[in-house]
Motif scaffolding. Structure first.
Motif, short mmCIF file in Angstrom:
data_model
loop_
_atom_site.label_atom_id
_atom_site.label_comp_id
_atom_site.label_asym_id
_atom_site.label_seq_id
_atom_site.Cartn_x
_atom_site.Cartn_y
_atom_site.Cartn_z
N ARG A 245 6.17 4.68 5.75
CA ARG A 245 4.97 5.48 5.96
C ARG A 245 4.28 5.14 7.29
O ARG A 245 4.03 5.99 8.12
CB ARG A 245 4.00 5.27 4.80
N GLU A 246 3.96 3.85 7.44
CA GLU A 246 3.22 3.44 8.64
C GLU A 246 4.14 3.02 9.78
O GLU A 246 3.70 2.86 10.90
CB GLU A 246 2.32 2.24 8.31
N HIS A 249 4.09 -2.40 11.69
CA HIS A 249 2.75 -2.97 11.50
C HIS A 249 2.85 -4.49 11.56
O HIS A 249 3.94 -5.04 11.73
CB HIS A 249 2.09 -2.46 10.22
N SER A 269 -2.33 -1.97 11.35
CA SER A 269 -1.38 -0.86 11.20
C SER A 269 -1.96 0.43 11.75
O SER A 269 -3.17 0.60 11.88
CB SER A 269 -1.07 -0.64 9.72
N LEU A 270 -1.06 1.35 12.06
CA LEU A 270 -1.43 2.75 12.20
C LEU A 270 -1.43 3.31 10.79
O LEU A 270 -0.38 3.43 10.17
CB LEU A 270 -0.42 3.52 13.06
N ALA A 271 -2.61 3.65 10.28
CA ALA A 271 -2.72 3.98 8.86
C ALA A 271 -2.58 5.48 8.60
O ALA A 271 -2.21 5.88 7.50
CB ALA A 271 -4.05 3.48 8.31
N GLU A 272 -2.90 6.30 9.58
CA GLU A 272 -2.78 7.75 9.39
C GLU A 272 -2.89 8.40 10.75
O GLU A 272 -3.36 7.78 11.72
CB GLU A 272 -3.89 8.27 8.46
N ALA A 292 1.72 10.53 9.33
CA ALA A 292 2.01 9.33 8.53
C ALA A 292 1.99 9.68 7.04
O ALA A 292 2.95 9.44 6.32
CB ALA A 292 1.00 8.22 8.84
N ARG A 434 -5.93 0.72 11.27
CA ARG A 434 -6.58 -0.12 10.24
C ARG A 434 -6.37 -1.58 10.57
O ARG A 434 -5.23 -2.00 10.82
CB ARG A 434 -6.00 0.21 8.87
N TYR A 548 -5.13 3.75 3.18
CA TYR A 548 -4.93 4.97 3.95
C TYR A 548 -6.22 5.79 4.05
O TYR A 548 -6.81 6.13 3.02
CB TYR A 548 -3.81 5.81 3.30
N TRP A 581 -11.65 0.19 10.58
CA TRP A 581 -10.82 1.37 10.83
C TRP A 581 -11.33 2.03 12.10
O TRP A 581 -12.51 2.35 12.20
CB TRP A 581 -10.93 2.36 9.67
#
Ligand code: NI
Length: 631
Positions: A245-246, A249, A269-272, A292, A434, A548, A581
């Motif tokens: 998904r991410e 990370h 992480s890149l959460a979305e 994502a 995030r 997320y 975030w």
């Protein structure tokens, strides 16, 4: 093979084991497929109690979609016992669109007689058409509620095979019922001529001949050490993570200072991300991909074995994902790690000595990156670690800007012409990053810093005074903020329990870069599903389940999940485990220069130590030798 660490990504054996457990115990029928098989990250307490080298308790998080019942399930498999430790139907949730389903969705559309007739009407052979089934969103359109749908966008790929998006077929959108594998309807807003040019990317003559070789040599190898997913470089200490998904990370990011590794972030992480387009006409309002949460930037990661993007001595991490049967799939060399020279770290020339005494240290940064090809766009996710304690995140966007066919010379009010008969609509690429913070420990607090000038008067006779105001943001609602150029606003995460040599809480400041705000009305369907994009800065109190910003299942969600829901109870943030975030919005009006392939554009932000160290932490970087830089 070395013992697994609790935070290592799942490998192929673990994935297959988890899939078998769900087949045996999940109660799903034969139609079911696997959206996610990934590491179920341990509770922090369990992680802290873990002794390196001992066998960790590892679990897999699994999410499945069952078309026969239109239900999405998720749960966890204990990887030691093979037991499904919990398993639930998630009411109303639609799993992400996975690549196999994406491909299948295109086939379904092309087989449909109404769609074929719409192609024929345009003089196009339907069997040559590329149909991309994009996530359908949730627009309250009659007949769509509750169904698992995709909204098709169509192109006629060029003949040279380098640009499948070269010739957009405007106004033609099959609405695909992914569950029943049929076309629900075809939205046809009227034929538009195909662009005259096929959008070839590679020019086959006239290549430049004046580029001389440029080689990076590291005769003694790189300065980092790697053990599994654990990386040490200079003073940095971190773990590399990966999931479908991410994508890339990080865990347990720390910096060694005075003989110990001081934690900074527990997870980053890149959460979305979401890319809303600004054309309200025809079916174009439906373009707003959550790359994502609706597709998975990790599932679509590039295998750099196919062509490396980095220069220098490189360490690659492979990445495991899986197909919809749950069969493991290896992306060879998915994550690239290397060092880069980064200009001057610090420099001073004392011009009062004779001769002038000059000291300079060159900066080097550790770069850990991956690329994902998500339909027409290609995103690079670059994380930088600098010798002075700075952490940078940079997103690189290249690939092909979404082209729409338009009558030649008539791009309309919602975009700019990129080529003859092709309009690129105005849009935004909105990323949510995030950061589970751990600045010198898990108990942190949030400060906002603003600056203002004082009016002229007694105490400020020349009008030059600048006042610094530091405001604690003590609750989740008060910590929802936007940037302010006039006050040079920034935010810092401090640790009230750890003081620097001036007696002030140690901290890290979030340094925003270029950014933008959305233009969507707050009640627009995509705005409701991506409420996070209306603030640049959010803070939540740590909760393991809150990963997320648009929620766990944004695909076709009605809205309100993620950060707006996470922060609704307005938890206290002072001296707590805080999660920051950051919303990074790259506003994009397409240019002729973006066609047929877009030169990379960059969007970035940084974290800088602010009173975390007692002085410049890079004073121990050896100064550059003059022989090295002067010819
Ligand atoms: Ni763009």
């Amino acid at each position: 093979m070395a013992a697994k660490h609790p935070l290592d990504p799942l490998d192929a054996v673990e994935m297959s084991f988890a899939v078998a457990a769900v087949h045996a115990q999940g109660g799903l029928d034969a139609s079911a497929w696997f959206e996610t098989v990934a590491l179920d990250e341990p509770e922090k307490a369990a992680l802290r109690a873990y002794t390196p080298g001992s066998p960790p308790n590892r679990r897999a998080f699994v999410a499945c979609y069952e078309p026969s019942s239109n239900r999405t399930f998720d749960g966890a498999v204990d990887l030691a016992s093979g037991k499904l430790v919990h398993w639930r139907h998630v009411p109303g949730a639609q799993a992400r669109i996975v690549m196999d389903e994406f491909v299948e969705g295109g086939r379904i559309a092309i087989a449909d007689p109404v769609f074929r007739a719409a192609c024929a009407k345009r003089g196009i052979d339907p069997d040559k058409v590329l149909v991309e089934p994009w996530a359908a969103g949730n627009f309250g359109i009659e007949g769509e509620a509750g169904e698992r749908l995709a909204y098709g966008h169509c192109w006629l790929p060029n003949d040279s095979g380098d640009n499948p998006y070269g010739r957009p077929i405007a106004n033609l959108h099959p609405v695909i019922d992914l569950r029943r594998r049929r076309v629900l309807r075809v939205d046809d807003f009227g034929a538009v001529p195909l662009p005259p040019d096929s959008g070839n990317i590679v020019l086959r003559d006239g290549l430049r001949t004046d580029i001389k070789p440029f080689e990076i040599t590291q005769p003694d190898g790189p300065s980092f050490t790697v053990e599994g997913q654990h990386v040490r470089w200079q003073k940095w200490d971190l773990r590399v993570g990966f999931n479908g998904r991410e994508g890339l990370h990080f865990y347990e990011i720390g910096y060694e200072d005075q003989g110990r590794v001081r934690p900074i972030m527990h997870r980053a992480s890149l959460a979305e991300m979401v890319v809303p387009y600004g054309d309200p006409t025809g079916g174009n309002f439906r373009r707003n991909a959550f790359d994502a949460g609706e597709y998975g930037v990790g599932a679509l990661v590039d295998a750099l074995a196919l062509g490396c993007d980095c220069l220098g001595h490189i360490h690659y991490f492979d990445a495991w994902s899986h197909d919809w049967h749950g069969s493991p799939k290896l992306a060879k060399n998915a994550i690239c790690m290397h060092e880069e020279d980064y200009g001057i770290l610090w420099k001073f020339s004392n011009t009062y000595t004779d001769p002038v005494r000059s000291t300079v240290a060159r900066s080097r940064r550790l770069v850990i990156s991956s690329f994902s090809t998500i339909g027409n766009y290609v995103y690079g996710f670059f994380w930088y670690f600098y010798q002075d304690g700075t952490i940078g995140v940079e997103i690189k966007a290249t690939g092909i800007p979404f082209p729409t066919g338009t009558p030649s010379g008539e791009p309309g009010p919602w975009g700019e012409p990129m080529a003859e008969g092709i309009v690129g609509h105005v849009h935004q690429h909105v990323f949510s990053l995030r950061f589970d913070m751990s600045v010198d420990g898990d108990r942190n607090a949030i400060r906002e810093v603003n600056f203002a000038g004082l009016p002229k008067g007694p105490g400020n006779p020349q009008g030059n005074a600048i006042v610094t105001t530091v405001t604690p943001l003590k609750t989740e609602q008060s910590a929802q903020r936007v940037m302010d150029l006039a006050s040079a606003r920034y935010w810092a995460v401090v640790n009230p329990n750890s003081l620097n040599r001036f007696g002030k809480p140690v901290g890290y400041k979030l340094v925003p870069g270029a950014n933008a705000l959305p233009y969507l009305t707050p009640d627009a369907p995509v705005a409701k599903r991506a409420g996070f994009m209306f603030k640049h800065f959010w803070v939540t109190r740590y909760d393991r389940a809150e990963l997320y910003p648009a929620g766990w299942y944004p695909n076709q969600h009605a809205g309100g999940d993620g950060l707006p829901a996470y922060t609704a109870s307005d938890r206290l943030l002072e001296n707590e485990n805080v999660v920051v975030w950051y919303t990074l919005n790259y506003h994009h009006l397409s240019r002729p220069e973006d066609w047929p392939v877009q030169p990379t554009v960059y969007a970035s932000m940084h974290w800088m130590p602010e009173g975390f160290f007692d002085r410049n932490p890079a004073l121990d970087v050896p100064p550059s030798k003059p022989a090295h830089c002067c010819d």
